[in-house]
Structures are given as C-alpha cells and as structure tokens.
Design a protein around this motif. Sequence first.
Motif: not given
Length: 179
Positions: A91-114
């Motif tokens: 019939e038709r299509f819809t899109t939806e942001k991945h469930e539970g997926h949001k921007e996260v903070i990770i730490i790379v070589n002691t520095r925070e990265k989004q």
Amino acid sequence: MGSNEGNIDIEIIVIEEYVKEGKQVPKSKHYKIRVNDETFVIQSETITGKEILELVKETSESYNVYQHIHHGQTKLIQPDERVDLTESGVERFTTEKHEGHKEVIIIVNTREKQWEKENISYEEVVLLAFSSYSDDERITYTVTYTRGDESKPDGSLIKGQSIKVKNGMIFNVTETNKS
C-alpha cells in the motif's frame, strides 16, 4: 511523424488506489508510491529498502523502512530487500528512526567523542583518534575497546571490522610505525 507519437501511453499506476479497491496492481512502466507524506513515481516494478530511503533523503544507518500492507499491517523492509510493487497488499511506506538509536558519547584515547551511527568501524575509530588514517603497510594501528555491548563487552578491532557502539564505550588506539 510516427503514428504513435501523438498517442504516447504514459500510464502511472497509483498503487494505493488499486489496493484500497481490492484490485490486483497491474504491470506498468510507472508506479506512484507514497513514502511518509510524499509521493514518488517509480519506473520499475521493484524497489529496495535502500532506494526507498534515498527517495526521502534518509539512510539505513539511521532509519528503518516499513511497508504498510492493506488492513493496517506493517512489515520491516531490509535495505537490500526488494519489494515487488505489483504484489498483493503493498500500500505505502513509512520511515522511522532506528528504535533506541540515538547519539552516544564514546571515549577515544581519553577524549569524549559524539557518535551518531549504530556501528563504528576500525577505520572510523582510527580517524577519531588521530584525525587521519594511513593505508601505508609500514603503519599499523591497534584498536581495543571496553564497556561494549553485552554480547561482546571488550575486545579488539582489526582492519575491515566494525562493532555496535554503546554510550560510554571506551576505545584505545595506538599507532606503530615499522621502520
């Protein structure tokens, strides 16, 4: 002037209308589909999930595609899955942001990265650590991580691999230059 020139048949099949009337969608060269609140004319009987996302300028890294089937049912369409528009019930299509997926903070070589994607590759971690990546075979990178997803909370990545990211995940990256 050919006899068919003034009589060009550009029939556009509006899929929703056929489905709502309970009719089988006929074969055609053009199909009108709806994705979210926008309509698009497709010049093929089939379309992939990725192609549907591209129509609305979204990516499979952040969005899912759902096919709405007559009588209110929905079906998740994978990025590489091909949907036959002439199949009964499309019939038709819809899109939806991945469930539970949001921007996260990770730490790379002691520095925070989004980080906005669900996964991160070996090469992307190296880029976050050093702002550059070299394919020079004399340069090697070691990428280890902790506080990962419960299925693999710690480990290492090698060239070509990627892993699901989790908020607070820690990456350590070292560069070795072989002389």
